[in-house]
Design an enzyme around this catalytic site. Structure first.
Site, short mmCIF file in Angstrom:
data_model
loop_
_atom_site.label_atom_id
_atom_site.label_comp_id
_atom_site.label_asym_id
_atom_site.label_seq_id
_atom_site.Cartn_x
_atom_site.Cartn_y
_atom_site.Cartn_z
N CYS A 88 -58.73 3.58 -39.96
CA CYS A 88 -58.14 2.45 -40.65
C CYS A 88 -56.64 2.70 -40.81
O CYS A 88 -56.22 3.81 -41.16
CB CYS A 88 -58.79 2.26 -42.03
N HIS A 147 -59.08 -4.85 -45.57
CA HIS A 147 -58.07 -4.30 -44.67
C HIS A 147 -58.15 -5.00 -43.32
O HIS A 147 -59.21 -5.48 -42.92
CB HIS A 147 -58.26 -2.79 -44.50
N CYS A 193 -57.99 -6.02 -34.78
CA CYS A 193 -57.67 -6.90 -35.91
C CYS A 193 -58.96 -7.53 -36.41
O CYS A 193 -59.66 -8.20 -35.65
CB CYS A 193 -56.68 -7.97 -35.48
N CYS A 250 -39.68 -2.78 12.83
CA CYS A 250 -40.62 -2.78 11.70
C CYS A 250 -40.68 -1.40 11.04
O CYS A 250 -40.92 -1.28 9.84
CB CYS A 250 -42.01 -3.22 12.14
N HIS A 275 -47.57 -1.66 15.16
CA HIS A 275 -46.77 -2.44 14.22
C HIS A 275 -46.93 -1.85 12.83
O HIS A 275 -48.04 -1.47 12.41
CB HIS A 275 -47.21 -3.91 14.23
#
Length: 574
Positions: A104, A127, A142, A216, A485
């Protein structure tokens, strides 16, 4: 009997539960609470708490304490000899040992998630927030949203806190001093004034490169440079200004112009004609329109950038190439007769890995890790391959083992897919064996420190973050050697893209990992820093300026003396 909240708090955080950030100026988030209030994805409950300075301070302090506790505990678990006797935290409701403690952020309560004791506590006490201490992201739950929420301030707090703990637990092997703490950049008054009048230029940082005729191989290496965060930061921070450079055929100037073009508002493909022409001028083996090997061009480009970069030296070079790619290999040869170990240290800019086993057959299960294990595996040397300095004879065998002595910030791996037959006139062949590469890799097992660990020792010096690397670029080769390539994948922020010369298409990490890699690049997750020292070339330049100013003063004094002497002569003549 259930443990009290105070006892669990002590077990979880130790006796000193406050986490000081005085030693780490970067621990506070640089993002203000007002900067993110308009973010529609932000938790409104967390935003309201951060709007209240006292409430924000309490949440932030508790969050940092929880994250720091887990980071220290993780480090201690990797170093059993240094483990402190700290009992495992337990749930304050059911007294069950917690493998994933949820804490917490308003009080000292710690509870389990599986039995919903931590969420029940939040509802009963009113809380709002809790956090899981073993999460890598520092996410916060939350109770109002009934979900985990993510926030930029929380993420930055988590990262800076973990980094501080890692720095505190890292000692240099020789000097035994602590790691240099990370210092965030804080603009000076001059910086703020200069930035105030600079217009922001919209740019994507993703731009295709035109194929200029079987280029390339050049395009994929340039894309790997563009997406290399260290090279990007260096050239975008104007560390090499092509307009002020006095070198001719300067590759650093070409890199500066390349980054200027890539990070410009234009998104049409760019033709690196000047870069190609400079490469032809300074490297005869790369000239011409023949298809070249991408790895060979990579090494050539590194050498050219190194040679034209400020701070370039032959010994202890601090140019951007050596700061980015340079590491060290260590070769240990052990004589099997007398046990003498001969160590040799060699520089490294990349690592070339075999796709075949020692027998010459293609490996059945090729991964980056298996290739590295073969690379660092002990190798028998023949009787005539090694001469022991102590035995003075070469009539017995020895064992050679290669390891990485110094890890560079950026690791470049090349897989040897092209092999040339040593006999006959057979054409060179390509090894199309698939290779699996990970999105991140821990390099600790392949370091000299790990190789030299004694039997029974576990863990590695320092935190895991010292050895963790993340993938940011992959180069692929399609086809055969004479008609192939090159393409590549690269990461831009958290998104992956595929580059095929001038074509840039969105892609995914899974597509990148599934591709048949020829080269791959990893960047260190957390960089190591040295104390700031002014570069030697700046010191030399400042000394030259001082000498020039002194010479100018001497010349001016001599000129004034001549004027005075002339006046005195005129007065004496009258």
């Amino acid at each position: 009997m259930s443990a009290s909240p105070d006892s669990t708090h002590t077990a979880l955080f130790g006796e000193e539960s406050t986490f000081s950030n005085e030693a780490h100026p970067g621990i506070e988030p640089s993002v203000s609470s007002d900067a993110s209030e308009n973010d529609i994805d932000r938790c409104s409950h967390l935003a309201s708490v951060f709007a209240d300075p006292p409430a924000k301070a309490g949440i932030v302090d508790k969050f940092k304490t929880a994250v720091a506790w887990h980071a220290r505990r993780t480090h201690d678990s990797l170093h059993p000899a240094k483990r402190r006797k700290v009992s495992s935290p337990t749930c304050d409701t059911c007294d069950q040992a917690l493998s994933r403690p949820f804490v917490c952020l308003h009080c000292s309560f710690a509870g389990c998630w599986s039995e919903a004791h931590i969420t029940n506590h939040l509802k009963e006490t009113g809380h709002t927030f809790c956090t899981c201490t073993d999460t890598k992201s520092g996410s916060v739950f939350c109770s109002e949203c009934e979900d985990f929420v993510f926030d930029d301030i929380i993420d930055e707090l988590h990262l800076s806190t973990v980094l501080l703990v890692e720095e505190q637990n890292t000692k240099f092997q020789v000097a035994k001093r602590g790691r240099e703490p990370y210092q965030p950049w804080v603009p000076t008054s001059d910086d703020s004034t200069a930035l105030k009048y600079i217009a922001t230029v919209p740019c994507q940082g993703r731009r295709g490169l035109l194929n200029l005729g079987q280029t390339c191989f050049l395009n994929v290496i340039l894309q790997s440079f563009i997406h290399n965060p260290l090279l990007r930061n260096y050239f975008l921070s104007d560390r090499h200004n092509s307009r002020l450079c006095k070198h001719s055929d300067c590759t650093c100037c070409e890199m500066d112009n390349l980054f200027t073009e890539i990070y410009s508002p234009t998104n049409t493909p760019f033709g690196p004609t000047s870069f190609l022409a400079t490469t032809w001028k300074v490297s005869a083996e790369m000239s011409g329109y023949a298809q070249q090997d991408a790895h060979e061009f990579f090494i050539t480009a590194l050498n050219q950038i190194h040679g034209t970069c400020r701070g370039s030296t032959n010994i202890s070079c601090n140019c951007i190439i050596h700061q980015t790619f340079a590491g060290q290999f260590q070769s240990d040869v052990t004589c099997e007769k007398c046990g003498t170990v001969t160590s040799t240290i060699d520089p490294m800019l990349d690592i070339s890995l075999e796709l075949r086993s020692k027998s010459g057959e293609p490996a059945t299960d090729n991964t980056l890790a298996s290739c590295l294990r073969r690379y660092t595996k002990p190798e028998k040397l023949g009787a005539r391959e090694y001469s022991c300095s102590k035995c003075t004879k070469a009539s017995h065998e020895a064992v050679k083992r290669l390891s990485i002595r110094t890890l560079p910030p950026v690791l470049s791996f090349q897989f040897k897919r092209f092999e040339h037959k040593t006999s006959g006139k057979a054409a060179p062949q390509k090894i199309d064996a698939p290779i699996r590469i990970p999105v991140s890799i821990n390099m600790a097992p392949y370091t000299t420190l790990a190789m030299n660990m004694k039997d029974g020792e576990t863990g590695y010096p320092g935190p895991d973050a010292m050895y963790e690397y993340d993938l940011f670029a992959v180069i692929n080769h399609e086809g055969q050697m004479d008609n192939g390539h090159y393409t590549n994948f690269a990461r831009f922020r958290d998104e992956w893209y595929r580059f095929d010369d001038d074509k840039v298409t969105p892609s995914t990490l899974s597509d990148c990992l599934a591709s048949n890699a020829y080269m791959c690049f990893y960047v260190k997750r957390h960089l190591d820093y040295k104390p700031y020292m002014k570069p030697t070339y700046l010191v030399a330049r400042e000394n030259d300026i001082v000498r020039e100013q002194a010479m100018e003063r001497e010349k001016e004094a001599a000129r004034m003396k001549e004027v005075d002497d002339a006046l005195m002569a005129m007065v004496g003549g009258d």
